[in-house]
Design an enzyme around this catalytic site. Structure first.
Site, PDB file in Angstrom:
ATOM      1  N   HIS A   1      15.079 -15.670  -3.247  1.00  0.00           N
ATOM      2  CA  HIS A   1      15.559 -14.928  -4.434  1.00  0.00           C
ATOM      3  C   HIS A   1      14.785 -13.623  -4.642  1.00  0.00           C
ATOM      4  O   HIS A   1      14.649 -13.164  -5.773  1.00  0.00           O
ATOM      5  CB  HIS A   1      15.465 -15.778  -5.708  1.00  0.00           C
ATOM      6  CG  HIS A   1      16.005 -17.164  -5.571  1.00  0.00           C
ATOM      7  ND1 HIS A   1      17.321 -17.481  -5.812  1.00  0.00           N
ATOM      8  CD2 HIS A   1      15.411 -18.313  -5.161  1.00  0.00           C
ATOM      9  CE1 HIS A   1      17.503 -18.785  -5.593  1.00  0.00           C
ATOM     10  NE2 HIS A   1      16.357 -19.303  -5.181  1.00  0.00           N
TER      11      HIS A   1
ATOM     12  N   SER B   1      12.898  15.514   0.865  1.00  0.00           N
ATOM     13  CA  SER B   1      13.877  15.864  -0.167  1.00  0.00           C
ATOM     14  C   SER B   1      13.924  17.375  -0.295  1.00  0.00           C
ATOM     15  O   SER B   1      12.912  18.054  -0.120  1.00  0.00           O
ATOM     16  CB  SER B   1      13.447  15.239  -1.491  1.00  0.00           C
ATOM     17  OG  SER B   1      13.999  15.962  -2.578  1.00  0.00           O
TER      18      SER B   1
ATOM     19  N   LYS C   1       8.433  13.849  -1.552  1.00  0.00           N
ATOM     20  CA  LYS C   1       9.188  12.677  -1.124  1.00  0.00           C
ATOM     21  C   LYS C   1       9.246  12.459   0.380  1.00  0.00           C
ATOM     22  O   LYS C   1       9.271  13.382   1.161  1.00  0.00           O
ATOM     23  CB  LYS C   1      10.615  12.744  -1.674  1.00  0.00           C
ATOM     24  CG  LYS C   1      10.637  12.521  -3.167  1.00  0.00           C
ATOM     25  CD  LYS C   1      11.890  11.839  -3.609  1.00  0.00           C
ATOM     26  CE  LYS C   1      11.899  10.407  -3.129  1.00  0.00           C
ATOM     27  NZ  LYS C   1      13.120   9.745  -3.520  1.00  0.00           N
TER      28      LYS C   1
ATOM     29  N   GLU D   1      18.587   3.456   5.642  1.00  0.00           N
ATOM     30  CA  GLU D   1      19.722   3.523   4.705  1.00  0.00           C
ATOM     31  C   GLU D   1      21.034   3.710   5.463  1.00  0.00           C
ATOM     32  O   GLU D   1      22.040   3.070   5.173  1.00  0.00           O
ATOM     33  CB  GLU D   1      19.519   4.656   3.692  1.00  0.00           C
ATOM     34  CG  GLU D   1      18.478   4.308   2.639  1.00  0.00           C
ATOM     35  CD  GLU D   1      18.117   5.500   1.753  1.00  0.00           C
ATOM     36  OE1 GLU D   1      17.856   5.269   0.577  1.00  0.00           O
ATOM     37  OE2 GLU D   1      18.094   6.645   2.234  1.00  0.00           O
TER      38      GLU D   1
END
Ligand code: ARG
Length: 461
Positions: free
Chosen positions: A156, A277, A283, A290
């Protein structure tokens, strides 16, 4: 130039028909397989006395020349040729004259496309098998280094029990081994030759399908031509195998994304495979995992699309089936890219053992061990042991500690039957190693799993 099938037609095909009907813009990808199939067919026709040896030789020479023309970009593509089969046949006749017109004896585009596409899919099945072995080898290499590296095992997405990072990596080795097996079994099942099935019912010519099957690396010819020319199971299988593999990749990608976040910091993705970024200078984004996660979507889409194309089609070939190729090309291309970059990310990422070990100290991962201790060493029924352990967790929370950090003195206050040796059982490393049942996370079990995968890698074709 008139179409190869134009005999019974009076008017020329419209340009719009050509654009709508043609598969040439995408099936030119199959030019090598088409030429390979045609060479095998020509050899067989000559062996059977249907072509002369001279005709065979000039056909083969012409086809090889066409292959070079296509490879070098000198070939003139003309959409009115409709597909790769007719484009090559037309060019062959231009090059060698009448012998070229004999090549299509005892053959139809229906068995031709089934052969070409199957040859292509079989090549891909083998390439995926190879790439999956390389991927599994990376998990095994990482596992060897991290048998002792503690990690909070989760259910979980909540801390559950201590496991090793090696164990976690070998879970992925297991997944990708199943993928390997799927590609392999698809290869084995589908390695039969459609060539010689002709349009749907075989041919009156005295052909030798066994011969062309062997020439092309198939085990045997298919048994029923009506099925063969309308069978695209091999294409569906590779789409399913890719979809499942991409699903596995997406799960790993998701973990890489989580692990590289500030909240986890379990891994650091190498600069080579991370992105920045355009506005936030600080970043470092996990774009690669992804995209790996996202590409699973198109793999599912391509599978659904072909399943739908095939649904309800009457026997045998229908033009619907021309829609079988683009999805497969797309899935193959993106899955191969995905496997290639995933391997790079895994090989170059930094594994932050300390962060993993620190995280394992949060969430009372060895609580189950206290309950097991009370059952085994003290003889308390499990339900009662569970309750006492709950008290120990509450105490640890009150003291701002993890249960593995409680001293004997502290634990004694919960239940007087607890002995000093309890501390050994609550230690996280010991807790992990206590899970020594077959398939468990102990270093001993993990070592056996490593050996299992090493043996697999040595033996698997
Ligand atoms: N371009 C076709 C395809 O990809 C080849 C087979 C065509 N056969 C036919 N009878 N029209 O499926």
């Amino acid at each position: 130039m008139a179409k190869l099938w134009s005999g019974r037609f009076e008017k020329e095909a419209s340009r719009l028909l050509d654009e709508f009907n043609a598969s040439l813009p995408f099936d030119k990808e199959l030019f090598r397989e088409d030429i390979e199939g045609s060479i095998a067919h020509a050899k067989m026709l000559a062996k059977q006395g249907i072509l002369s040896n001279q005709e065979r030789d000039s056909i083969i020479e012409g086809l090889k020349r066409i292959e070079k023309e296509i490879e070098s970009g000198d070939f003139t593509w003309d959409i009115s040729d409709e597909d790769i089969h007719m484009a090559i046949e037309k060019r062959l006749t231009q090059l060698i004259g009448d012998a070229g017109k004999k090549l299509h004896t005892a053959r139809s585009r229906n068995d031709q496309v089934a052969t070409d596409f199957r040859l292509y899919v079989q090549k891909q099945n083998q390439e995926f098998m190879g790439q999956l072995k390389n991927l599994i080898a990376i998990f095994v290499d990482i596992a060897k280094e991290h048998k002792e590296t503690l990690l909070p095992g989760m259910t979980h997405l909540q801390h559950a029990q201590p496991i090793s990072f090696a164990y976690h990596m070998l879970a992925y080795a297991s997944m990708f081994k199943r993928d390997y097996e799927r590609f392999r079994s698809s290869y084995e099942r589908n390695n039969v030759s459609p060539l010689g099935c002709a349009a749907l019912a075989g041919t009156p010519h005295n052909i030798d399908r066994e011969f062309t099957a062997k020439e092309l690396g198939f085990y045997a010819p298919t048994i029923n031509c009506l099925d063969t020319v309308s069978d695209r199971d091999f294409a569906l299988e590779i789409l399913f195998n890719i979809a499942t593999m991409m699903m596995h990749i997406s799960r790993l990608a998701e973990e890489l994304i989580l692990w590289s976040s500030y909240e986890f910091k379990f891994i650091t993705i190498s600069d080579e495979y991370a992105t920045g970024s355009s506005i936030m200078p600080q970043k470092k984004n996990p774009d690669v995992p992804e995209l790996l996660r996202a590409k699973t979507g198109r793999a599912y889409g391509n599978l659904m699309s072909l399943l739908t194309v095939m649904k309800g089609l009457p026997l045998a070939y229908n033009k619907d089936m021309q829609e079988d190729k683009e999805g497969v090309f797309d899935s193959v291309k993106h899955a191969k890219l995905s496997l290639a970059i995933l391997q790079k990310v895994l090989k170059t990422m930094h594994i932050n053992r300390d962060k993993m070990a620190e995280a394992a100290k949060v969430g009372h991962l060895s609580a189950t061990d206290l309950a097991d201790y009370l059952v085994e060493k003290v003889g308390i029924p499990f339900r009662e042991a569970h309750f006492i352990t709950g008290k120990a967790v509450a105490l640890a929370e009150k003291l701002g500690k993890d249960i593995s950090e409680l001293s004997f003195e502290e634990l004694k206050t919960i239940d007087s039957r607890i002995k000093p040796d309890v501390v050994h059982y609550l230690d996280l490393q010991n807790s992990m190693n206590a899970r020594n049942s077959f398939g468990g996370t102990s270093t001993n079990q993990v070592q056996q799993q490593i050996e299992y995968f090493e043996k697999f890698l040595r033996k698997a074709p």
